[in-house]
Design a protein around this motif. Structure first.
Motif, PDB file in Angstrom:
ATOM      1  N   SER A 193      41.351  36.493  45.947  1.00 50.46           N
ATOM      2  CA  SER A 193      41.789  37.799  45.203  1.00 50.46           C
ATOM      3  C   SER A 193      40.740  38.821  44.935  1.00 50.46           C
ATOM      4  CB  SER A 193      42.516  37.247  43.810  1.00 50.46           C
ATOM      5  OG  SER A 193      43.544  36.750  44.197  1.00 50.46           O
ATOM      6  N   GLN A 194      39.597  38.421  44.224  1.00 55.95           N
ATOM      7  CA  GLN A 194      38.572  39.235  44.208  1.00 55.95           C
ATOM      8  C   GLN A 194      37.944  39.972  45.395  1.00 55.95           C
ATOM      9  OE1 GLN A 194      35.596  37.945  40.927  1.00 55.95           O
ATOM     10  NE2 GLN A 194      36.573  35.880  41.014  1.00 55.95           N
ATOM     11  N   ALA A 195      37.954  39.335  46.595  1.00 54.62           N
ATOM     12  CA  ALA A 195      37.469  40.176  47.591  1.00 54.62           C
ATOM     13  C   ALA A 195      38.506  41.310  47.803  1.00 54.62           C
ATOM     14  CB  ALA A 195      37.704  39.109  48.905  1.00 54.62           C
ATOM     15  N   ALA A 196      39.897  40.897  47.746  1.00 56.26           N
ATOM     16  CA  ALA A 196      40.834  41.956  47.951  1.00 56.26           C
ATOM     17  C   ALA A 196      40.548  43.199  46.750  1.00 56.26           C
ATOM     18  CB  ALA A 196      42.221  41.598  47.879  1.00 56.26           C
ATOM     19  N   ALA A 197      40.359  42.587  45.748  1.00 55.38           N
ATOM     20  CA  ALA A 197      40.360  43.676  44.536  1.00 55.38           C
ATOM     21  C   ALA A 197      39.083  44.659  44.841  1.00 55.38           C
ATOM     22  CB  ALA A 197      40.280  43.078  43.084  1.00 55.38           C
ATOM     23  N   THR A 198      38.079  44.057  45.376  1.00 53.39           N
ATOM     24  CA  THR A 198      36.653  44.744  45.385  1.00 53.39           C
ATOM     25  C   THR A 198      37.044  45.702  46.538  1.00 53.39           C
ATOM     26  OG1 THR A 198      35.568  42.928  45.047  1.00 53.39           O
ATOM     27  CG2 THR A 198      34.260  44.721  46.251  1.00 53.39           C
ATOM     28  N   ALA A 199      37.506  45.438  47.453  1.00 49.11           N
ATOM     29  CA  ALA A 199      37.946  46.573  48.823  1.00 49.11           C
ATOM     30  C   ALA A 199      38.705  47.595  48.205  1.00 49.11           C
ATOM     31  CB  ALA A 199      38.565  45.694  49.874  1.00 49.11           C
ATOM     32  N   THR A 214      47.686  49.786  39.716  1.00 51.25           N
ATOM     33  CA  THR A 214      47.133  50.816  40.342  1.00 51.25           C
ATOM     34  C   THR A 214      47.498  50.523  41.770  1.00 51.25           C
ATOM     35  OG1 THR A 214      45.600  51.232  38.696  1.00 51.25           O
ATOM     36  CG2 THR A 214      45.045  52.029  40.817  1.00 51.25           C
ATOM     37  N   PHE A 215      47.027  49.212  42.391  1.00 50.67           N
ATOM     38  CA  PHE A 215      46.863  48.930  43.625  1.00 50.67           C
ATOM     39  C   PHE A 215      48.074  48.046  44.201  1.00 50.67           C
ATOM     40  CE2 PHE A 215      42.380  49.203  42.291  1.00 50.67           C
ATOM     41  CZ  PHE A 215      42.115  50.408  42.977  1.00 50.67           C
ATOM     42  N   ALA A 216      49.196  47.889  43.432  1.00 49.90           N
ATOM     43  CA  ALA A 216      50.267  47.029  43.907  1.00 49.90           C
ATOM     44  C   ALA A 216      49.788  45.516  44.195  1.00 49.90           C
ATOM     45  CB  ALA A 216      51.003  47.867  45.032  1.00 49.90           C
ATOM     46  N   MET A 217      49.315  44.974  43.139  1.00 53.86           N
ATOM     47  CA  MET A 217      48.584  43.617  43.273  1.00 53.86           C
ATOM     48  C   MET A 217      48.917  42.741  42.319  1.00 53.86           C
ATOM     49  SD  MET A 217      44.789  44.783  45.031  1.00 53.86           S
ATOM     50  CE  MET A 217      44.410  43.091  44.936  1.00 53.86           C
ATOM     51  N   PRO A 218      49.935  42.930  41.635  1.00 53.77           N
ATOM     52  CA  PRO A 218      50.636  41.746  40.565  1.00 53.77           C
ATOM     53  C   PRO A 218      50.268  40.289  40.988  1.00 53.77           C
ATOM     54  CG  PRO A 218      52.420  42.698  41.455  1.00 53.77           C
ATOM     55  CD  PRO A 218      51.265  43.450  42.271  1.00 53.77           C
ATOM     56  N   GLY A 219      50.606  40.078  42.183  1.00 59.26           N
ATOM     57  CA  GLY A 219      50.432  38.482  42.427  1.00 59.26           C
ATOM     58  C   GLY A 219      49.081  37.983  42.643  1.00 59.26           C
ATOM     59  N   TRP A 220      48.287  38.936  42.888  1.00 57.88           N
ATOM     60  CA  TRP A 220      46.740  38.474  43.400  1.00 57.88           C
ATOM     61  C   TRP A 220      46.081  38.053  41.993  1.00 57.88           C
ATOM     62  CZ3 TRP A 220      44.790  38.922  48.227  1.00 57.88           C
ATOM     63  CH2 TRP A 220      45.729  39.626  49.111  1.00 57.88           C
ATOM     64  N   ARG A 221      46.417  38.522  40.800  1.00 62.24           N
ATOM     65  CA  ARG A 221      45.903  37.979  39.779  1.00 62.24           C
ATOM     66  C   ARG A 221      44.677  38.538  39.212  1.00 62.24           C
ATOM     67  NH1 ARG A 221      49.077  39.298  37.277  1.00 62.24           N
ATOM     68  NH2 ARG A 221      48.581  38.120  35.358  1.00 62.24           N
ATOM     69  N   VAL A 222      44.220  39.764  39.281  1.00 61.18           N
ATOM     70  CA  VAL A 222      42.888  40.305  38.865  1.00 61.18           C
ATOM     71  C   VAL A 222      42.562  41.308  37.810  1.00 61.18           C
ATOM     72  CG1 VAL A 222      40.864  41.341  39.986  1.00 61.18           C
ATOM     73  CG2 VAL A 222      42.323  39.619  41.229  1.00 61.18           C
ATOM     74  N   GLY A 223      42.372  40.726  36.860  1.00 65.05           N
ATOM     75  CA  GLY A 223      42.329  41.775  35.676  1.00 65.05           C
ATOM     76  C   GLY A 223      40.492  41.853  35.419  1.00 65.05           C
TER      77      GLY A 223
END
Length: 408
Positions: free
Chosen positions: A284-290, A248-257
């Motif tokens: 990564s969790q900070a990025a996913a939260t935003a 969804t957010f083009a974040m595959p390398g951040w590794r957040v599921g």
């Protein structure tokens, strides 16, 4: 090109016997090898967005690092992200989950691993509708389960039909894995199909359901995504709804599921994670939260680009002799059938007896990497990702067309 071994190497565990690497990764590795030799390779093998992660997510990660948020995280996820996930489930899926019914992991793949490891006993059966994401049956087998395919034909829009599901259920069935929008076909399962599946599941209270919804925002042509747990609230206490930031957010390398599900299952999954990877990266969790809070506009812009590419790919394949291609309603893949190409010889002298031969010859002769459909449980097809730049896709389609037209 899956990596396989008929026997275990000395010193390795018995579970490694016959253990495979996903074909998507195997094809990508071969493409990288050719590229390292100086070949002009185009790889459409991985399901990886080509867009940059939205700036607001990157800024949030940077700020979190500067603020010293670089410590170990709670095993099941930081509070801010769990609250964002809770809000997302409520507003977008019609699902109410308490915070102790939500967990965060190192990618959606780990969500599945945690769930299967927490529940499977040797010999338990895991129903996997085919075509499927390659890791579903591999992971089930690795953890002691027995994957059971149930075919979803192109005539049925690659969707699971309730009657076909009922035929494969036994007293050993432990899980049903569903994935809509689908990898590899892009199929979006209808509300009616899901309601009928729910009706079957009511007769088998021992079955857990893993609902992989990671492509839910990438849908086209007015298609609508439905969460099974919302359509069948009486089954919610045995459905695990999984998602993540990668697609969804083009974040595959951040590794957040992340996932929402029954408290007892989430608690068990958290125990598994506490003794394996621990919590996901704080940054990564900070990025996913935003991303969950602020990136709806970015997601829509990416969706529109995928839609344009989807149509371009469909038109390209519709003009190739011996190739048929259904129009995908979601995700970022096409799944063309190549039955009309079998039995022919490539310009390089290779006989095309199956989709593996087609994929290997295409890569070796025209340097385009795709994944053969047998890896996803249905042949003769190819999975081709259109998560790539428009110009790259145009060139890839030209090469594939040239390859197909050269078959004799």
């Amino acid at each position: 090109m899956a990596v396989n071994s008929s026997q275990t190497e000395p010193g390795l565990s018995l579970r490694m016997e016959g253990f495979e690497a996903p074909a998507t990764i195997a094809m990508s590795m071969r493409a990288r090898e050719l590229a390292a030799q100086g070949k002009d390779v185009i790889s459409l093998a991985l399901g990886q967005p080509d867009f940059f992660t939205p700036r607001v997510a990157c800024d949030a990660a940077y700020e979190a690092a500067l603020e010293g948020k670089t410590k170990y995280t709670p095993i099941d996820g930081v509070l801010a992200l769990k609250q964002a996930v809770q809000k997302k489930f409520k507003l977008e899926n019609g699902l109410d989950y308490a915070l102790d019914e939500i967990m965060v992991a190192n990618g959606a793949k780990q969500i599945l691993f945690n769930a299967l490891m927490a529940t499977l006993n040797p010999g338990d059966e895991v129903i996997v509708p085919a075509p499927y994401w390659t890791s579903y049956p591999i992971m089930a087998k690795f953890l002691g389960g027995i994957p059971v395919d149930v075919m979803c034909s192109e005539e049925n829009n690659f969707s699971l039909k309730a009657a076909d599901l009922r035929k494969v259920i036994t007293d050993k069935t432990k899980w049903l894995i569903i994935n809509s929008p689908s990898n590899p076909t892009g199929a979006v399962w209808s509300k009616q199909d899901l309601l009928e599946i729910a009706e079957v599941l009511r007769d088998y209270p021992q079955i857990w359901v893993f609902a992989d919804e990671i492509y839910e925002h990438l849908i086209f042509d007015g298609a609508v995504h439905y969460s099974l747990a919302a359509l069948a609230p009486d089954l919610k206490d045995r459905i695990l709804t999984a998602n993540g930031a990668s697609k969804t957010f083009a974040m595959p390398g951040w590794r957040v599921g992340y996932a929402g599900g029954p408290k007892r299952l989430v608690k068990a999954m958290t125990k598994i994670q506490s003794n394996s990877t621990s919590g996901a990266s704080s940054i990564s969790q900070a990025a996913a939260t935003a991303a969950l809070h602020h990136c709806a506009k970015d997601v829509e812009e990416m969706r529109q680009a995928y839609d344009r590419r989807r149509i371009m790919m469909k038109e390209a394949f519709s003009n190739m002799p011996g190739v048929i291609c259904a129009v995908p309603q979601g995700a970022f893949y096409v799944y063309p059938g190549i039955k009309g190409c079998l039995g022919k010889i490539s310009a390089g002298g290779r006989k095309i007896e199956n989709d593996q031969d087609f994929a290997e010859a295409l890569l070796e002769e025209h340097y385009v990497a795709v994944v053969p459909g047998h890896a996803f449980g249905l042949s003769p097809y190819l999975r081709i990702s259109y998560a790539a730049d428009d110009a790259v896709l145009e060139e890839a389609c030209k090469r594939i067309a040239k390859f197909v037209e050269s078959l004799q």
